[in-house]
Design an enzyme around this catalytic site. Sequence first.
Site, PDB file in Angstrom:
ATOM      1  N   HIS A 182       0.667  -1.075  -0.018  1.00  0.00           N
ATOM      2  CA  HIS A 182      -0.067   0.022  -0.238  1.00  0.00           C
ATOM      3  C   HIS A 182       0.846   1.261  -0.078  1.00  0.00           C
ATOM      4  CE1 HIS A 182      -3.159   2.660   0.599  1.00  0.00           C
ATOM      5  NE2 HIS A 182      -3.805   1.927   1.621  1.00  0.00           N
ATOM      6  N   HIS A 185      -2.357   7.054  -0.392  1.00  0.00           N
ATOM      7  CA  HIS A 185      -3.704   7.745   0.553  1.00  0.00           C
ATOM      8  C   HIS A 185      -2.791   8.244   1.747  1.00  0.00           C
ATOM      9  CE1 HIS A 185      -6.348   4.492  -1.047  1.00  0.00           C
ATOM     10  NE2 HIS A 185      -6.180   5.565  -2.030  1.00  0.00           N
ATOM     11  N   TYR A 187      -0.450   7.194   3.861  1.00  0.00           N
ATOM     12  CA  TYR A 187       0.232   6.278   4.733  1.00  0.00           C
ATOM     13  C   TYR A 187       1.492   6.321   4.642  1.00  0.00           C
ATOM     14  CZ  TYR A 187      -4.981   5.012   5.227  1.00  0.00           C
ATOM     15  OH  TYR A 187      -6.175   5.012   5.505  1.00  0.00           O
TER      16      TYR A 187
HETATM   17  C1  LIG Z   1     -14.791   1.230   3.603  1.00  0.00           C
HETATM   18  C2  LIG Z   1     -13.639   1.600   2.589  1.00  0.00           C
HETATM   19  C3  LIG Z   1     -12.336   1.088   3.154  1.00  0.00           C
HETATM   20  C4  LIG Z   1     -11.201   0.917   2.233  1.00  0.00           C
HETATM   21  N1  LIG Z   1     -10.081   0.451   2.634  1.00  0.00           N
HETATM   22  C5  LIG Z   1      -8.836   0.628   1.743  1.00  0.00           C
HETATM   23  C6  LIG Z   1      -7.694  -0.325   2.207  1.00  0.00           C
HETATM   24  O1  LIG Z   1      -7.759  -0.601   3.192  1.00  0.00           O
HETATM   25  N2  LIG Z   1      -6.709   0.084   1.352  1.00  0.00           N
HETATM   26  C7  LIG Z   1      -6.794   0.720   0.347  1.00  0.00           C
HETATM   27  O2  LIG Z   1      -5.871   0.820  -0.427  1.00  0.00           O
HETATM   28  N3  LIG Z   1      -7.944   1.269  -0.031  1.00  0.00           N
HETATM   29  C8  LIG Z   1      -9.078   1.243   0.569  1.00  0.00           C
HETATM   30  N4  LIG Z   1     -10.156   1.941   0.174  1.00  0.00           N
HETATM   31  C9  LIG Z   1     -10.337   2.530  -1.029  1.00  0.00           C
HETATM   32  C10 LIG Z   1     -10.843   1.461  -2.014  1.00  0.00           C
HETATM   33  O3  LIG Z   1      -9.884   0.356  -2.379  1.00  0.00           O
HETATM   34  C11 LIG Z   1     -11.095   2.054  -3.532  1.00  0.00           C
HETATM   35  O4  LIG Z   1      -9.850   2.573  -3.743  1.00  0.00           O
HETATM   36  C12 LIG Z   1     -12.079   3.108  -3.420  1.00  0.00           C
HETATM   37  O5  LIG Z   1     -13.328   3.001  -2.626  1.00  0.00           O
HETATM   38  C13 LIG Z   1     -12.525   4.004  -4.590  1.00  0.00           C
HETATM   39  O6  LIG Z   1     -12.973   2.644  -5.420  1.00  0.00           O
HETATM   40  P1  LIG Z   1     -14.664   2.470  -5.694  1.00  0.00           P
HETATM   41  O7  LIG Z   1     -15.066   3.824  -6.175  1.00  0.00           O
HETATM   42  O8  LIG Z   1     -14.755   1.419  -6.474  1.00  0.00           O
HETATM   43  O9  LIG Z   1     -15.235   2.117  -4.258  1.00  0.00           O
HETATM   44  C14 LIG Z   1     -11.294   1.794   0.918  1.00  0.00           C
HETATM   45  C15 LIG Z   1     -12.570   2.637   0.698  1.00  0.00           C
HETATM   46  C16 LIG Z   1     -13.681   2.170   1.344  1.00  0.00           C
HETATM   47  C17 LIG Z   1     -15.130   2.804   1.086  1.00  0.00           C
END
Ligand SMILES: Cc1cc2nc3c(=O)[nH]c(=O)nc-3n(C[C@H](O)[C@H](O)[C@H](O)COP(=O)(O)O)c2cc1C
Length: 368
Positions: A182, A185, A187
């Site tokens: 990762h 974001h 991090y």
């Molecule tokens: C509840 C939630 C938890 C997420 N946790 C992570 C995570 O643990 N690691 C990560 O790289 N992105 C995380 N994301 C980002 C998602 O992987 C994704 O990039 C983001 O939701 C956009 O894609 P989507 O529009 O299909 O939801 C999270 C997003 C949401 C909504």
Amino acid sequence: MREAKLAHTDLFDPVEFNGLKLKNRIALSPLTRARATQDGKAGELQAVYYSQRASAGLLITEATAVVPGGRGGPFLPGLWEDAQIPGWKEVTDAVHAKNGLIFSQLWHAGRLSHSSLSADGKSAPVAPSEYSQPGEIFTEAGPQPYEPVHVMTKPEIKGMVGAYEAAAARAKKAGFDGIELHAAHSYLISAFLNDMTNKREDEYGGSIENRARFLKEILEACLKVWDGKRIMVRLAPLGHAYGTWDTDPEPLFTHVIDVMNELGIGWLDLVEGDTGVTRKPEPYFDVLKLREQFNGPTILNNLYTRDMAIEAREKNTGDIIAFGRPFIGNPDLVERLKADAELHEAPLKAYYGGGARGYTDFPTMEEA
Ligand SMILES: Cc1cc2nc3c(=O)[nH]c(=O)nc-3n(C[C@H](O)[C@H](O)[C@H](O)COP(=O)(O)O)c2cc1C
């Protein structure tokens, strides 16, 4: 119209990349769901959740901490100790029983963690340099302000590289098909990459090469454990998570892809735009150029709909499309997209925590 689109798309066709046979070109984007045990163990509940979604070509787990203080909140899982291996093995066995493939997303939240989550319960969150993070973090004692950081020394950076390597080795023992780092974001890895959060004056800060050194060293360490073809890196070059970004992202991320190519890294997980918010933030550049530059398959993500995914394959802007939120309420998302069926929107309160409720109890189309 829809029928015609479906007739042409290869989104739902099996495909092989890096020696792995995917059932289709749809991936589960990593999603933190905060249902691990207090001491960071996954287990039966996660095994059910991931195996319910195993019709996706590739699953990427929720962020999994490489040290206790790498967690961004309570009830998030880890791979910082051997005792966490069996729970994840249950998960990978359940996914493999359904012929699925699953990568473990290895993570350190950096300054976006809290002392209460650290191994001794009192160590400050770590960061490449001073950064005062506004806002609050959710802890077991409720929301608390983000804390002042501990700036990592060079020996601590080396130690952290070792923690990534050890977690990567545990992921292998747990039966994962690969790992994802990762690096997005804001991090820890991303905080090293971006100029807004990295003000170091040693060889880990300043120039692009220096800011990318931490990621490079982690990749080199993980390569001792995994073949490069089983390593993926998640990048959000235009991400504005937690109010930070890189002010000149194109040369930085072009360099990161050069490093990945040099090291023979197998996969790129590319978030287009600002994650979950917009596909065109400023400063903007066309991140699809990175896919052109990268030697391996690229997963595209962010705000994708069925039509956008089909179009992306028609135009061949990426190899695989990852869905995040749509997978929460639709365990059989692949089947639903294929049938152009209605999607169920999971309530926001189901996202983080709550046990089986709002996690493994969403019905498939057939069950509904
Ligand atoms: C509840 C939630 C938890 C997420 N946790 C992570 C995570 O643990 N690691 C990560 O790289 N992105 C995380 N994301 C980002 C998602 O992987 C994704 O990039 C983001 O939701 C956009 O894609 P989507 O529009 O299909 O939801 C999270 C997003 C949401 C909504």
